[in-house]
Design a protein around this motif. Structure first.
Motif, PDB file in Angstrom:
ATOM      1  N   ILE A 430       0.843  -1.199   0.000  1.00 23.54           N
ATOM      2  CA  ILE A 430       0.000   0.000   0.000  1.00 23.54           C
ATOM      3  C   ILE A 430       0.875   1.245   0.000  1.00 23.54           C
ATOM      4  O   ILE A 430       0.593   2.229  -0.700  1.00 23.54           O
ATOM      5  N   LEU A 431       1.949   1.205   0.786  1.00 23.60           N
ATOM      6  CA  LEU A 431       2.844   2.353   0.843  1.00 23.60           C
ATOM      7  C   LEU A 431       3.477   2.617  -0.519  1.00 23.60           C
ATOM      8  O   LEU A 431       3.558   3.760  -0.983  1.00 23.60           O
ATOM      9  N   HIS A 432       3.933   1.564  -1.178  1.00 22.73           N
ATOM     10  CA  HIS A 432       4.468   1.715  -2.533  1.00 22.73           C
ATOM     11  C   HIS A 432       3.403   2.307  -3.456  1.00 22.73           C
ATOM     12  O   HIS A 432       3.670   3.203  -4.263  1.00 22.73           O
ATOM     13  N   HIS A 433       2.193   1.772  -3.341  1.00 25.54           N
ATOM     14  CA  HIS A 433       1.096   2.222  -4.198  1.00 25.54           C
ATOM     15  C   HIS A 433       0.789   3.692  -3.957  1.00 25.54           C
ATOM     16  O   HIS A 433       0.631   4.483  -4.895  1.00 25.54           O
ATOM     17  N   ASN A 434       0.725   4.079  -2.694  1.00 26.84           N
ATOM     18  CA  ASN A 434       0.415   5.473  -2.356  1.00 26.84           C
ATOM     19  C   ASN A 434       1.457   6.432  -2.897  1.00 26.84           C
ATOM     20  O   ASN A 434       1.137   7.534  -3.351  1.00 26.84           O
ATOM     21  N   MET A 435       2.713   6.022  -2.862  1.00 27.11           N
ATOM     22  CA  MET A 435       3.792   6.946  -3.182  1.00 27.11           C
ATOM     23  C   MET A 435       4.117   7.005  -4.662  1.00 27.11           C
ATOM     24  O   MET A 435       4.769   7.930  -5.125  1.00 27.11           O
ATOM     25  N   GLY A 436       3.667   6.018  -5.412  1.00 27.27           N
ATOM     26  CA  GLY A 436       4.013   6.030  -6.819  1.00 27.27           C
ATOM     27  C   GLY A 436       2.835   6.018  -7.759  1.00 27.27           C
ATOM     28  O   GLY A 436       2.894   6.550  -8.851  1.00 27.27           O
ATOM     29  N   GLN A 437       1.729   5.433  -7.340  1.00 25.94           N
ATOM     30  CA  GLN A 437       0.605   5.279  -8.254  1.00 25.94           C
ATOM     31  C   GLN A 437      -0.711   5.317  -7.490  1.00 25.94           C
ATOM     32  O   GLN A 437      -1.537   4.429  -7.563  1.00 25.94           O
TER      33      GLN A 437
END
Length: 833
Positions: A430-437
């Motif tokens: 989720i953190l990756h998703h929030n920060m990139g897409q």
């Protein structure tokens, strides 16, 4: 006939004479212009001819960046004789890098007295290039270029520098955890750079990939155990990057280190969470859910109270840094000690509290259910790089893997969970998703409205009409009395407003006016006296007397809890009407403090909220404490409360026996967080809880939790119409006003939608709502600062100064992308100071 011939001859002679006279005048004029008035030298060709200038390059191409290089330019007359030049000759040299930036150069005029065979017709230009690529060198005299100018010269990148080469795991360097599936290849990009931050893949060869790069992977809990894995580095010349292919053949938690010639590259220390196939599919499914709200059943091993947290034992973050921690996921060495301590005091598996860990796109919430029905929120952590996942060994109490959740300022939580790996992988995903897409804000709002309509079974055409009689002269009290007996079902119906002693019929306009005036009464800074001066706010207050100040509940207002609950219901009513949409949409007229918005969605309050909510305190105290040694300040973990007359009323302990606990350099951040917790939360705890009770009676908290505090303000208050021309006209610039970064910034802002402009305003000033007079009423003015010493990072903001700081970027596309990331995902964890 002879006479006519004579006349014709005379006329022709006169015409030829005048033509020759005009021609000679033009020649003399041109000669005077080009040869200092020397007509003879002009006819000899003895004048400066820029086409005969000669440039001698004192280096061999290609040449690496970082070298100081020179070239010599010689000037000649048209007849080939040397033309003496000096500072008065007005020779101009411009060197432009590939990104359009001017390269500073030094021009030296050769003194003829120092030469034997020359007459001073040379200039020597010296400069240093830091940026690789094609540079344009222009040489002009009086804006007229010499022959073949501008010249194109190629500068190649230098050797790879580990300090500047980045393992680009995600869009943000703070994330150090990557998740893999066992026996499956995982590809990571390596941004290879030289010491001047130029991409340098073209300088590498197979020997570099196979011999100079080294990857080490070991078990997180035991540094002497190495799992089976394979890896390979290869170039991607099209993207000018390197690709690291990694395969780990067993599941578990591991630590990895990537080095080049024995030196670790940036982000080269990272944690690896390897999942088996079923765990990977579950985590991937969780992250990919359109309406994410997953939960995990856990056991609560221990819960630190404030007294333990305020002991002399170093904080979690300090202990982690001494352990050479690598980011968001760590192995916590004292898990077994904590478990043993719990076991020694008689805690058994049956006595462990069963809790549920919920993960939404913005929050991680720990809940406990009483009688398996009534939920109670124990704590909330923001899904951001500031929240760390500390993965530990198997607990000796319940024989389950352990995990610690710690954000550095509220008590950490230690859990045991059979699906620990999936929980951690979901959080990281989720953190990756929030920060990139991240899912777009518009999509979140549409989902929120749809879920709210479904929750209350709202239908625009089937709602009942409930008539309310309101006294315009006593708006707050009459509105409270008219609605205090209404049920939740009634609040969802259509209100028909009748103002006392007025004959107007409510076709929607009176309802809109009522809500607008009521919001101004509740959330405004107070009414105005006849002379136009503002009085103190009633239910809500500001931290300072400023039209731009943000409001939060006023504990000294004298209003009972039911009034604050009513205020929460008014906000919930506006959200309900907006969810129905169309002409029913309503906006909350208020400028809410960031800390108050955060508490609405269960986020903890930190001292960083002072920058927007109480900028005077932030600049006079918070920044001073952060930037200076506090050893001799004699601060304690206590807060003094004064009366309106300036007399000391009481002293509040921020921690147990806080007046006896000294503030040190190691705990000063914790002290500031305690001050924020008291001033922005504890001191108004009853009012905030009553407000949230009213709000969540109409809008469930799990629906609100999909937003962060900035998004929540946009949902509640809407977007003020923002004019880019007004912004640009009433802004100041610190740095090169007409440089590429400044021009690119305004080009990007001009392309923004109104939602993105509101985000920019929110990011820079702390609030998405403009003062009534627009940008000219901002104090201080909106400020754009160009940070020349920083390159490629995310923009930062100083909300107390209404200032946005833009680093240097290589291209407009990079600036546009990084600016959008900052304003949409930059609430915390992105370096906002």
């Amino acid at each position: 006939m002879a006479g006519l011939a004579f006349v014709a001859t005379v006329c022709a002679s006169i015409v030829i004479f005048h033509w020759l006279r005009s021609l000679s005048q033009r020649v003399v004029t041109n000669a005077n212009t080009r040869a200092g008035g020397d007509v003879v030298r002009y006819f000899r060709g003895d004048f400066l001819d820029l086409s005969k200038s000669v440039v001698e390059w004192l280096w061999s191409e290609p040449i690496e960046v970082g070298r100081t290089v020179s070239f010599i330019t010689r000037f000649y007359y048209n007849n080939g004789a040397p033309f003496a030049v000096s500072e008065s000759t007005n020779i101009n040299v411009e060197i432009t890098s590939p990104c359009g930036m001017e390269v500073v150069s030094v021009v030296e005029y050769i003194d003829p007295k120092a030469l034997r065979d020359h007459v001073g017709n040379e200039i020597k230009v010296t400069f240093t290039v830091r940026k690789s690529g094609v540079h344009q060198i222009s040489i002009e005299k009086n804006a007229e270029p010499i022959m073949k100018s501008p010249f194109s010269k190629i500068f190649i990148p230098g050797p790879l520098s580990p300090a500047h080469t980045i393992l680009a795991r995600t869009t943000h360097a703070a994330l150090s955890v990557i998740t893999l599936t066992e026996e499956c290849n995982h590809r990571i990009m390596i941004d290879a750079r030289d010491e001047y931050d130029n991409k340098c893949v073209s300088r590498l060869n197979r020997f570099d990939y196979e011999e100079k790069f080294k990857l080490n992977v070991r078990e997180a809990s035991d540094h002497d155990v190495y799992p089976p894995f394979t890896w390979e580095i290869k170039p991607d010349h099209k993207a000018q990057n390197l690709l690291l292919d990694l395969v780990v053949y067993v599941s578990g938690c591991f630590k990895a280190s990537l080095t080049y010639e024995g030196e670790e590259i940036q982000n080269g220390n990272f944690d690896i969470l390897v999942l088996n196939y079923s765990e990977s599919k579950e985590a991937e499914g969780n992250v990919g859910k359109e309406n994410l709200n997953v939960w995990f059943e856990c056991r609560l091993l221990s819960e630190e109270d404030y007294s333990n947290d305020d002991s002399d034992e170093p904080s979690t973050s300090a202990r982690v840094s001494r352990m050479h921690s690598m980011g968001d996921m760590f192995v916590y060495p004292s898990i077994k000690q904590a478990s043993s301590r719990s076991k020694s005091v008689g805690m058994s598996h049956k006595k462990l509290r069963k809790v549920y860990c919920y993960i939404t796109p913005k929050q991680l919430i720990i809940k406990e259910y009483y009688f398996k029905i009534f939920p109670k929120r124990l704590c909330t952590f923001k899904v951001s790089p500031a929240t760390k996942m500390l993965c530990g060994d198997v607990s000796e109490i319940c024989d389950l893997p352990t995990i610690i959740i710690d954000d550095g300022f509220q008590p950490r939580v230690i859990l045991s969970c059979s699906r620990r790996n999936v929980l951690a992988a979901t959080f990281v995903g989720i953190l990756h998703h929030n920060m990139g897409q991240s899912q777009s804000f518009e999509a979140k709002v549409n989902h929120f409205n749809a879920q709210l309509r479904e929750h209350h079974k709202l239908d625009r055409g089937s709602r009942k009409k409930i008539e309310l009689k309101i006294d315009r002269d006593d708006l707050l009290h009459s509105s409270f009395k008219a609605t205090k007996h209404l049920s939740t079902y009634d609040w969802c119906q259509q209100f028909i407003i009748h103002f006392k002693n007025e004959n107007g019929l409510d076709w929607g306009g009176l309802n809109r006016e009522w809500l607008f005036l009521l919001c101004k009464t509740i959330f405004g800074r107070g009414s105005e006296e006849s002379d136009g001066t503002a009085t103190e706010s009633s239910m809500f207050r500001t931290m300072k007397d400023d039209p731009q100040a943000l409001v939060l509940p006023n504990c000294a207002s004298g209003y009972k809890a039911k009034y604050f609950e009513f205020a929460g219901k008014i906000v919930g009513k506006c959200l309900l009407e907006s969810a129905i949409g169309g002409e029913n949409a309503r906006q909350v007229a208020g400028r809410f403090a960031r800390s108050f918005l955060a508490q609405m969605i269960g986020l903890p309050v930190t001292y960083m909220y002072f920058e927007s909510d109480d900028p005077d305190l932030y600049m006079t105290k918070v920044e001073y404490v952060i930037d200076n040694d506090v050893t001799d300040m004699e601060l304690t973990f206590s807060e003094e409360v004064y009366t309106a007359g300036g007399a000391l009323e009481m002293t509040i302990d921020l921690v147990p026996h806080g007046s006896k606990v000294l503030v040190t350099n190691s705990n000063k951040h914790k002290y500031l967080n305690r001050v924020a917790q008291y001033r922005l939360s504890d001191s108004i705890k009853d009012e905030v809880e009553s407000f949230i009770k009213g709000l969540t009676s109409l809008v469930p908290d799990n629906l609100l939790s999909v937003f962060d505090e900035n998004e929540l303000e946009l949902v509640m208050c809407g977007v003020t119409k923002i004019s880019v021309d007004d912004l640009k006209e009433n802004s100041t610039t610190n740095g090169p006003r007409f440089g590429p970064t400044c021009n690119w910034f305004w080009a990007a802002v001009t392309s923004f939608s109104q939602d993105e402009l509101a985000r920019l305003l929110q990011f820079t000033t702390g609030c998405s709502q403009l003062p009534p007079d627009g940008f000219k009423a901002l104090e201080p003015r909106f400020k754009l600062s160009i940070v020349d010493y920083n390159t490629g990072g995310l923009p930062t903001a100083h909300t107390c100064f209404n200032e946005i700081c833009m680093p240097h970027y290589d291209s407009y596309e990079d600036l546009h992308r990084m600016l959008r990331i900052a304003i949409t995902e930059g609430a915390t964890g992105f370096g906002i100071v």
